[in-house]
Design a protein around this motif. Structure first.
Motif, PDB file in Angstrom:
ATOM      1  N   UNK A 196       0.830  -1.196   0.000  1.00 29.73           N
ATOM      2  CA  UNK A 196       0.000   0.000   0.000  1.00 29.73           C
ATOM      3  C   UNK A 196       0.871   1.254   0.000  1.00 29.73           C
ATOM      4  N   UNK A 197       0.271   2.334  -0.437  1.00 26.63           N
ATOM      5  CA  UNK A 197       0.978   3.608  -0.424  1.00 26.63           C
ATOM      6  C   UNK A 197       1.475   3.944   0.974  1.00 26.63           C
ATOM      7  N   UNK A 198       0.659   3.627   1.951  1.00 24.54           N
ATOM      8  CA  UNK A 198       1.010   3.940   3.328  1.00 24.54           C
ATOM      9  C   UNK A 198       2.158   3.062   3.827  1.00 24.54           C
ATOM     10  N   UNK A 199       2.145   1.776   3.491  1.00 23.74           N
ATOM     11  CA  UNK A 199       3.246   0.892   3.887  1.00 23.74           C
ATOM     12  C   UNK A 199       4.567   1.340   3.276  1.00 23.74           C
ATOM     13  N   UNK A 200       4.522   1.754   2.015  1.00 19.82           N
ATOM     14  CA  UNK A 200       5.745   2.208   1.343  1.00 19.82           C
ATOM     15  C   UNK A 200       6.265   3.479   1.996  1.00 19.82           C
ATOM     16  N   UNK A 201       5.368   4.386   2.332  1.00 19.26           N
ATOM     17  CA  UNK A 201       5.780   5.621   2.998  1.00 19.26           C
ATOM     18  C   UNK A 201       6.374   5.333   4.369  1.00 19.26           C
ATOM     19  N   UNK A 202       5.783   4.403   5.111  1.00 17.51           N
ATOM     20  CA  UNK A 202       6.289   4.063   6.434  1.00 17.51           C
ATOM     21  C   UNK A 202       7.645   3.373   6.357  1.00 17.51           C
ATOM     22  N   UNK A 203       7.902   2.636   5.281  1.00 19.25           N
ATOM     23  CA  UNK A 203       9.182   1.934   5.146  1.00 19.25           C
ATOM     24  C   UNK A 203      10.351   2.889   4.990  1.00 19.25           C
ATOM     25  N   UNK A 204      10.101   4.066   4.407  1.00 15.36           N
ATOM     26  CA  UNK A 204      11.172   5.046   4.184  1.00 15.36           C
ATOM     27  C   UNK A 204      10.575   6.442   4.325  1.00 15.36           C
ATOM     28  N   UNK A 205      10.272   6.860   5.551  1.00 15.61           N
ATOM     29  CA  UNK A 205       9.560   8.137   5.731  1.00 15.61           C
ATOM     30  C   UNK A 205      10.322   9.351   5.227  1.00 15.61           C
ATOM     31  N   UNK A 206      11.635   9.251   5.121  1.00 17.14           N
ATOM     32  CA  UNK A 206      12.430  10.394   4.664  1.00 17.14           C
ATOM     33  C   UNK A 206      12.619  10.412   3.148  1.00 17.14           C
ATOM     34  N   UNK A 207      12.108   9.409   2.453  1.00 17.70           N
ATOM     35  CA  UNK A 207      12.319   9.333   1.012  1.00 17.70           C
ATOM     36  C   UNK A 207      11.395  10.265   0.242  1.00 17.70           C
ATOM     37  N   UNK A 208      11.803  10.548  -0.988  1.00 17.28           N
ATOM     38  CA  UNK A 208      10.987  11.353  -1.905  1.00 17.28           C
ATOM     39  C   UNK A 208      10.225  10.411  -2.815  1.00 17.28           C
ATOM     40  N   UNK A 209       8.895  10.480  -2.757  1.00 18.70           N
ATOM     41  CA  UNK A 209       8.053   9.534  -3.485  1.00 18.70           C
ATOM     42  C   UNK A 209       7.062  10.269  -4.367  1.00 18.70           C
ATOM     43  N   UNK A 210       6.881   9.775  -5.579  1.00 13.99           N
ATOM     44  CA  UNK A 210       5.814  10.196  -6.469  1.00 13.99           C
ATOM     45  C   UNK A 210       4.945   8.979  -6.747  1.00 13.99           C
ATOM     46  N   UNK A 211       3.732   9.214  -7.221  1.00 16.77           N
ATOM     47  CA  UNK A 211       2.830   8.117  -7.575  1.00 16.77           C
ATOM     48  C   UNK A 211       2.540   8.139  -9.062  1.00 16.77           C
ATOM     49  N   UNK A 212       2.717   6.979  -9.701  1.00 19.67           N
ATOM     50  CA  UNK A 212       2.385   6.829 -11.117  1.00 19.67           C
ATOM     51  C   UNK A 212       0.968   6.305 -11.258  1.00 19.67           C
ATOM     52  N   UNK A 213       0.256   6.805 -12.263  1.00 19.83           N
ATOM     53  CA  UNK A 213      -1.120   6.420 -12.517  1.00 19.83           C
ATOM     54  C   UNK A 213      -1.308   5.954 -13.959  1.00 19.83           C
ATOM     55  N   UNK A 214      -2.179   4.981 -14.152  1.00 20.35           N
ATOM     56  CA  UNK A 214      -2.840   4.751 -15.429  1.00 20.35           C
ATOM     57  C   UNK A 214      -4.262   5.293 -15.279  1.00 20.35           C
ATOM     58  N   UNK A 215      -4.833   5.727 -16.390  1.00 25.69           N
ATOM     59  CA  UNK A 215      -6.183   6.272 -16.325  1.00 25.69           C
ATOM     60  C   UNK A 215      -7.181   5.117 -16.372  1.00 25.69           C
ATOM     61  N   UNK A 216      -7.790   4.830 -15.234  1.00 25.76           N
ATOM     62  CA  UNK A 216      -8.731   3.725 -15.126  1.00 25.76           C
ATOM     63  C   UNK A 216     -10.116   4.153 -15.589  1.00 25.76           C
TER      64      UNK A 216
END
Length: 380
Positions: free
Chosen positions: A112-132
């Motif tokens: 999940x987005x939240x698990x990934x953020x918690x794994x590296x709280x100091x990291x710089x993250x963007x989210x990629x999307x496909x148009x559903x």
């Protein structure tokens, strides 16, 4: 063996992964011409070193949308890191944060987005999307990303459906049991787990869930639902770059999807300058596709990219070494970039402009017409 090149990381990964998973990662569309051309095309630009320059303190740090990076690079969006390693995107997040690199998380991440953020709280993250097709699901995901501290959105625009990837068709590739897209409802992803002879579950899932009717006009709908910067990934022409600017996009990623969409498109390096020249100088242009050495990263910067994204090699490192392996790949790229900057006499990113490159093979000078043959001596 301690891998000293990205190719050696790849060899270790191939030896460890099941063949069907390796094919899913490495495979591309059609005859895979574009996928093969991507890395070779960077070598059509040779470096022009300058000498007697103070290179004692090279600096490759940069900033993107207010975030400081240790080098102008990041991890490209790729689905289902759990196919490479059980720690999946959480391991990749730790690797990217440790290396000071950007991480672009795929809409089809296995954590999940939240698990990934918690794994590296100091990291710089963007989210990629496909148009559903399901816009409510898309809007909900965007809201979650913003709440979880993701710093930008990357909309992939070269995939109204997944390309025809022959390796996946031959393998009847489908997601194995237990592998899911953790950020989407099961009803939106179940098709990817269906295996049928001569079919790809991934491709059939994209036909069911991706919206092929999306146009430039739809970008306004997405912009109204977020305050995050929006980048378009998959732009290969000046025409589309100018349209993106007209529609208020905040950045571009020059990309042919690693050759996984339309085979026969040009290598990203061949059209990067065209796209850069078509947009305002302050609009960030990133690039991905076939970067296999820090010198390729230097070439991308010299052609005008603000940063580059690296895909498959990060999965190679993840597959054979988990977070440490992925980190080793990113650290190696940064080390090679700094080495290139020092040895080319260009110790700052500002020094890596188009004067740093020359075409290879060099353009041959015009040749004079052949001389007329001498008349044969007369026989006496």
């Amino acid at each position: 063996m301690v891998p000293l090149t990205l190719a050696e990381h790849g060899a270790l990964a191939e030896a460890r992964l099941p063949a069907v998973i390796w094919d899913f990662f490495e495979g591309a569309a059609g005859a895979e011409w574009t996928a093969r051309a991507n890395p070779d095309a960077w070598r059509r630009h040779v470096l022009r070193p300058r000498v007697l320059v103070d290179v004692s303190a090279p600096d490759c740090t940069t900033e993107l949308f207010g975030d400081r990076l240790a080098a102008p690079y990041g991890v490209a969006p790729m689905a289902y890191h759990g196919l490479a390693h059980p720690d999946a995107e959480c391991a990749t997040a730790r690797a990217a944060a440790g290396a000071g690199a950007l991480l672009v998380v795929s809409i089809f991440a296995g954590r999940t987005l939240e698990q990934i953020a918690e794994a590296a709280p100091d990291g710089t993250r963007w989210l990629q999307l496909y148009w559903l097709r399901d816009r409510e699901a898309l809007a909900a995901l965007v809201a979650r990303a913003e709440t979880a501290g993701y710093r930008a959105l990357v909309l992939t625009v070269d995939a109204p459906k997944v390309g025809r990837r022959l390796r996946d068709l031959r393998n009847a590739f489908a997601l194995p049991p237990g592998m899911t897209a953790a950020n989407l409802a099961a009803r939106l992803t179940s098709g990817a787990a269906r295996s049928r002879a001569g079919r790809s579950g991934i491709e059939e899932h994209s036909r069911e869930q991706f919206d092929p009717t999306v146009t430039w006009a739809d970008l306004a709908w997405l912009r109204r639902r977020t305050s995050l910067p929006l980048l378009l990934k998959g732009v290969l022409t000046a025409e589309d770059a100018r349209l993106a600017v007209e529609h208020g996009v905040d950045g571009l990623v020059v990309s042919n999807h690693g050759g996984r969409q339309l085979d026969g498109t040009p290598p990203a390096s061949d059209v990067l300058a065209e796209v850069v020249d078509a947009v305002p100088a302050d609009l960030p242009v990133l690039v991905d596709g076939g970067l296999r050495h820090g010198a390729d990263l230097a070439r991308a910067l010299a052609l005008g990219a603000r940063a580059a994204l690296v895909g498959r090699p990060v999965l190679w490192g993840l597959a054979h070494g988990g977070a440490d392996g992925a980190r080793a790949v990113l650290d190696l790229l940064r080390e090679e970039l700094l080495d290139t900057m020092v040895l080319s006499g260009r110790p700052t990113l500002a020094d890596l402009d188009r004067s740093a490159l020359a075409p290879w093979p060099p353009t041959a000078p015009p040749t004079a017409p052949p001389a007329a043959p001498e008349a044969a001596p007369a026989h006496r």
